[in-house]
Each structure stands twice: as C-alpha cells, then as structure tokens.
Design a protein around this motif. Structure first.
Motif, PDB file in Angstrom:
ATOM      1  N   ASP A 182      73.427 -22.321  -6.999  1.00  0.00           N
ATOM      2  CA  ASP A 182      73.211 -22.646  -5.762  1.00  0.00           C
ATOM      3  C   ASP A 182      72.314 -21.587  -5.011  1.00  0.00           C
ATOM      4  O   ASP A 182      71.629 -22.053  -3.969  1.00  0.00           O
ATOM      5  CB  ASP A 182      74.533 -22.769  -4.701  1.00  0.00           C
TER       6      ASP A 182
ATOM      7  N   THR B 192      66.563 -28.190   0.395  1.00  0.00           N
ATOM      8  CA  THR B 192      68.123 -27.503   0.697  1.00  0.00           C
ATOM      9  C   THR B 192      67.997 -26.532   1.631  1.00  0.00           C
ATOM     10  O   THR B 192      68.166 -25.360   0.986  1.00  0.00           O
ATOM     11  CB  THR B 192      68.459 -27.256  -0.659  1.00  0.00           C
ATOM     12  N   VAL B 197      72.363 -27.908   3.708  1.00  0.00           N
ATOM     13  CA  VAL B 197      73.274 -27.009   3.283  1.00  0.00           C
ATOM     14  C   VAL B 197      74.728 -27.050   3.819  1.00  0.00           C
ATOM     15  O   VAL B 197      75.724 -27.371   3.357  1.00  0.00           O
ATOM     16  CB  VAL B 197      72.818 -25.607   2.900  1.00  0.00           C
ATOM     17  N   THR B 201      77.839 -28.668   2.224  1.00  0.00           N
ATOM     18  CA  THR B 201      79.101 -27.935   1.705  1.00  0.00           C
ATOM     19  C   THR B 201      80.267 -28.246   2.473  1.00  0.00           C
ATOM     20  O   THR B 201      81.213 -28.377   1.643  1.00  0.00           O
ATOM     21  CB  THR B 201      78.689 -26.583   2.083  1.00  0.00           C
ATOM     22  N   PHE B 221      80.404 -25.861  -4.332  1.00  0.00           N
ATOM     23  CA  PHE B 221      79.321 -25.176  -4.446  1.00  0.00           C
ATOM     24  C   PHE B 221      78.126 -26.087  -5.204  1.00  0.00           C
ATOM     25  O   PHE B 221      77.123 -26.047  -4.657  1.00  0.00           O
ATOM     26  CB  PHE B 221      79.227 -23.787  -5.212  1.00  0.00           C
ATOM     27  N   ILE B 224      74.517 -28.431  -4.053  1.00  0.00           N
ATOM     28  CA  ILE B 224      73.171 -28.066  -3.747  1.00  0.00           C
ATOM     29  C   ILE B 224      72.413 -28.114  -4.901  1.00  0.00           C
ATOM     30  O   ILE B 224      71.069 -28.311  -4.994  1.00  0.00           O
ATOM     31  CB  ILE B 224      73.454 -26.589  -3.007  1.00  0.00           C
ATOM     32  N   ALA B 225      72.782 -27.589  -6.103  1.00  0.00           N
ATOM     33  CA  ALA B 225      72.203 -27.591  -7.228  1.00  0.00           C
ATOM     34  C   ALA B 225      71.823 -28.745  -7.883  1.00  0.00           C
ATOM     35  O   ALA B 225      70.613 -29.002  -8.144  1.00  0.00           O
ATOM     36  CB  ALA B 225      73.274 -26.769  -8.265  1.00  0.00           C
TER      37      ALA B 225
END
Lengths: 246, 242
Positions: A182, B192, B197, B201, B221, B224-225
């Motif tokens: 992230d 992002t 974000v 989240t 978490f 976002i990846a």
C-alpha cells in the motif's frame, strides 16, 4: 487576470459523480435521510471550489515549473554540447531531492506510518518508515529520469521491479506485506504527481531523440514501485537484527 | 465560527507543509545550481497560492461532507448483509471517487495534450481522449474495489491476487502499443490519492471487522494495492482499442 468561470463549470461535472453515487445509494437503496445535511452540502461546495482552484493553480504554477526545471537542467548552456547519459547528473540529483523532500512531508504517509507503528506494536518506527519510503521514492524517480535520458524501454524496469518485489515478498515478515504494497499507492500525493509528471514530459521533450508519448511518462510508476521494495527490505533488515540480538 | 477557523488554519498549515519542500528544492536548484531567474514569477506565485488554497478547501470539504457520509454508507451496506448490493456499492464507490481525483484529472489532460502534439489524436479529440482515459481508470478502480471486497468476504490471499495482477500487466504490455505503456504504468500510482484512499480504506476496515476471522488491519490494507494494478491493465487495453 485569471479566467475562473469555465474551470468552475467544468469541475462541476467532475464532482457530480461522487455526489450522485453517495446520495443515490443513500436515498434509493438504504432509504435513509442524511444526517447533518447542511454540513454535507457545504462540504461538497468546498470540495468543488477547492478542486477548481487546485487545478487552475496546477496549470499556472506546478506544470510550468516542472517543465522549466527540466528545460534548464538539460539546456546546452548548463551541461555543454558533448553529452552522454552521465552528463545529466544534476537531473538525477534534482529528481532524488524532489522525490525525497515531497515524500517526507506527505501527510498521508505520516498517517499510515503512525498506524503501522501501533499495529506492529512499535516494531516499525514512525521516522524510520518515513525515511525508508522517502528513499524508495527518491531512488525511483532518479532511476526513472535516468531511463528517460538513456531512452530505455520502461517495461524492462517495471517487470524487473515486479520480480524483485515477489522475491522479497517470499522472504519478508508476513505482517508487513500488505502495508508495503500500500505504501506504493500512498506516496504519490496530489501535489507530487503533477510536478513529477511535468518533469518527465519536460525531459523527454528537450532531450534529442526522445518522444514525449513514449518516454515522457513512467516516473510515477517508478515512484510507486520502489517504496514497496524499500519497505520490504527495511522490514527484513529489522527482523534480522532483532533476531540476532536475541 | 472560531472552531471552524482553527480547523481551517490547521488544514492550511498541513497543505503548506506538503508544498514547502517542493518550494525549497526548486528554489535551491534555481538559485544555487542553475543560477537563473524564474520567468513569470508572478504567475507561479499566484498559481502556487491557488494550489495551496484549493488543496486546503478541498481537504476541509472532504472531511466535512464526503468522508462522514461515505463511511456511514460503507458501514450501512456492510450491516445490511446483502452481498450483491455491497458489491454494487463497492464498484460505485471506487468509480465515483476516482473520476474526481485531482491528480488523475491533471495527468489525463496532460496525456491528451502530449498525444495531440505527437499526432496520435486530432485536436477535436482532445477532450474525449482525456475523458475516456479517466473513465477507463475509474471503471477499473471500481472493479478493483469490488474484487478487494470479494477477497475479504472469501478470504483469498492478497499475494496471489498481486501475482496475478503482475502477470496480467506483463502479458498486456506485450500486446500494447508503445505510446500507451508509460501512461498506463503511471495511472496505477495516480488513482490512489486524496479521495479514494480514505473512503476505500473505511469500507475495507469496516467489512473486515464485521466478518469473523478477518483481521481489520491486514485485510483493510490490500485494496489500494489492487487498485494500483488493475488500472495499468485497463489503460493498456484502452490504448489497444483507441
């Protein structure tokens, strides 16, 4: 002086989708009234005004500035006529400095770092994480500008980066992996992105033989990939040192 | 009123902190390394002021209106228990927040300008190109959030999803035209930031904490990846089709 009317109208169309999504779901599916409606509406108006000013300011200041820096750092007066990729070292130093400085000051990174410190029970230090991420971004942007100067294809670098990340993931402590992935997305803030993008485009258009469409983009991709590596490496080193101490 | 001013000045300070290092680095390079004057200094100072004020108002407005309602909605949908509606909402949230992302707007416009200068598109296509690019990214972020929610519900491993994403990027790169690859790779990082974000989240953490056996921190978490990978693939496909 500055024509603000048209940007405000344009931006309304950009903000409308979020408002539509949120209000639509609230009324049609959840069938609920919105609490503090007045406050929410004021909030949306502020978002609209703020976004417009931001985009106008960006086009007046940050984009020209990024291009200007690229122009001046690659001009014949500054580096002479006989050049190879090594003569552009000031470009790399500038890229490193701007990457490091903007990331250290990034508010969302600070927030994530504090959260990570709490979750890991102090295993991850706030300042070490910030410096690690900032170094990752700095090296990333620096290497990215080297790629533009040298004219190498971007996907070699990115695919290589993916391979390294996967190898690191295999060895890294499990609890850091999601956080590390992230940080890549978190680092590239709203202010950094346009400036760095302008730097890349400026480099690609001033250096002979480079094509802005092919070579100009990609700096942000580097800036989002390298922090993943540096955070994974940081976790591994801390883990290793902790185990040796015991 | 006093409280509002206090919060506002605090936000202004935060935005200034975000901007200060950039001013310092550029100032140092201009004065010490390059030893040149900055042309159009007035425009640049004015523009920087706009950026500062705009960012502050923007963040302030987000906290006042968007975040509370977004978070409340995310929790309401998690509590409602209908998976279909939860997925529809996830997609809409990812899409809606990305379309308005300031960094994406800026980069998409710049990409269109460059494409036009390079003769890739005609001047009349400038606006549609930037719009299509943004919608491509926004749709793919919508799918990413949907996928991230599914992952939390089903308990899939993040690492496998990421490896799959990397493979997808590598395969599409082989077929994509050269002129889109750089833009595509960049769009992963652009999407992002400010709006997406926190809201995404909130959705992830809310969901992970309401399902037994999920850890809110690790499962909240990863979204976002995923949202930084799918847009890369989507934009390359966009480049093949345009």
């Amino acid at each position: 002086m500055v024509d603000l009317f048209q940007p405000f109208v344009d931006m309304l169309w950009d903000v409308a989708p979020i408002a539509l999504v949120l209000f639509g779901f609230q009324f049609l599916i959840l069938k609920q009234k919105i609490p503090h409606l007045k406050q929410v509406i004021i909030g949306f108006v502020l978002v609209w005004i703020g976004l417009t000013l931001f985009i106008v300011g960006l086009e007046k200041a940050l984009f020209p500035l990024g291009k200007l820096m690229a122009d001046q750092l690659t001009s014949v007066d500054f580096i002479g006529t006989n050049t190879n990729w090594g003569s552009y070292y000031w470009v790399y130093i500038f890229a490193f400095a701007i990457g490091f400085a903007t990331t250290i000051a990034e508010p969302s990174l600070l927030a994530v770092a504090i959260k990570a410190n709490q979750v890991s029970g102090g295993f991850i230090k706030v300042w070490s994480l910030r410096i690690t991420v900032a170094l990752g971004v700095a090296v990333g942007i620096s290497l990215g500008s080297f790629r533009i100067v040298a004219g190498l294809p971007i996907h070699y670098f990115i695919i290589m980066g993916y391979v390294i990340v996967l190898i690191q993931t295999y060895f890294a402590p499990k609890n850091i992996i999601a956080l590390a992935y992230d940080t890549g997305g978190v680092t590239t803030s709203t202010v950094t992105v346009p400036l760095v993008a302008a730097l890349g485009l400026g480099l690609a258009s001033t250096i002979e033989g480079r094509n802005p469409i092919i070579d100009g983009f990609g700096l942000i991709a580097f800036a989002s990939l390298f922090p993943i590596m540096s955070v994974l490496a940081y976790a591994q080193i801390t883990d290793f040192l902790n185990r040796r101490k015991k | 009123m006093k409280k509002i001013l206090k919060v506002f000045s605090h936000n202004l300070l935060d935005s200034a902190k975000d901007l200060a290092p950039i001013v310092l680095v550029i100032g140092f390079f201009q004065l010490v390394v390059l030893q040149q004057n900055i042309p159009n200094l007035f425009d640049i100072v004015l523009g920087t002021g706009f950026v500062l004020l705009g960012l502050t108002l923007f963040v302030y407005g987000l906290n006042l209106g968007l975040f509370p309602i977004g978070e409340a909605l995310a929790f309401a949908f998690v509590k409602k228990g209908s998976i279909i509606w939860l997925l529809v909402f996830s997609f809409a949230l990812g899409f809606g927040t990305t379309v308005a992302e300031p960094a994406l707007i800026a980069v998409a416009n710049e990409a269109a300008n460059v494409a036009q200068l390079g003769g890739l598109i005609k001047e009349i296509e400038l606006q549609p190109y930037a719009q299509m690019l943004r919608y491509t990214v926004a749709i793919s972020v919508g799918f990413s959030v949907l996928l991230g929610v599914l992952r939390i519900i089903k308990g899939w491993s993040l690492t496998y999803l990421i490896i799959g994403g990397y493979l997808g990027v590598i395969i599409t790169t082989a077929f994509a035209p050269d002129n889109i690859i750089g833009i595509a790779y960049d769009s992963g990082g652009v999407t992002t930031s400010t709006i997406t974000v926190p809201l995404v989240t909130a959705l992830g953490v809310g969901l992970a904490s309401s399902i037994r056996g999920r850890n809110p921190m690790t499962d909240g978490f990863g979204m976002i990846a995923i949202a930084s990978l799918l847009p890369i693939i989507a934009v390359m496909i966009f480049g093949m089709l345009w």
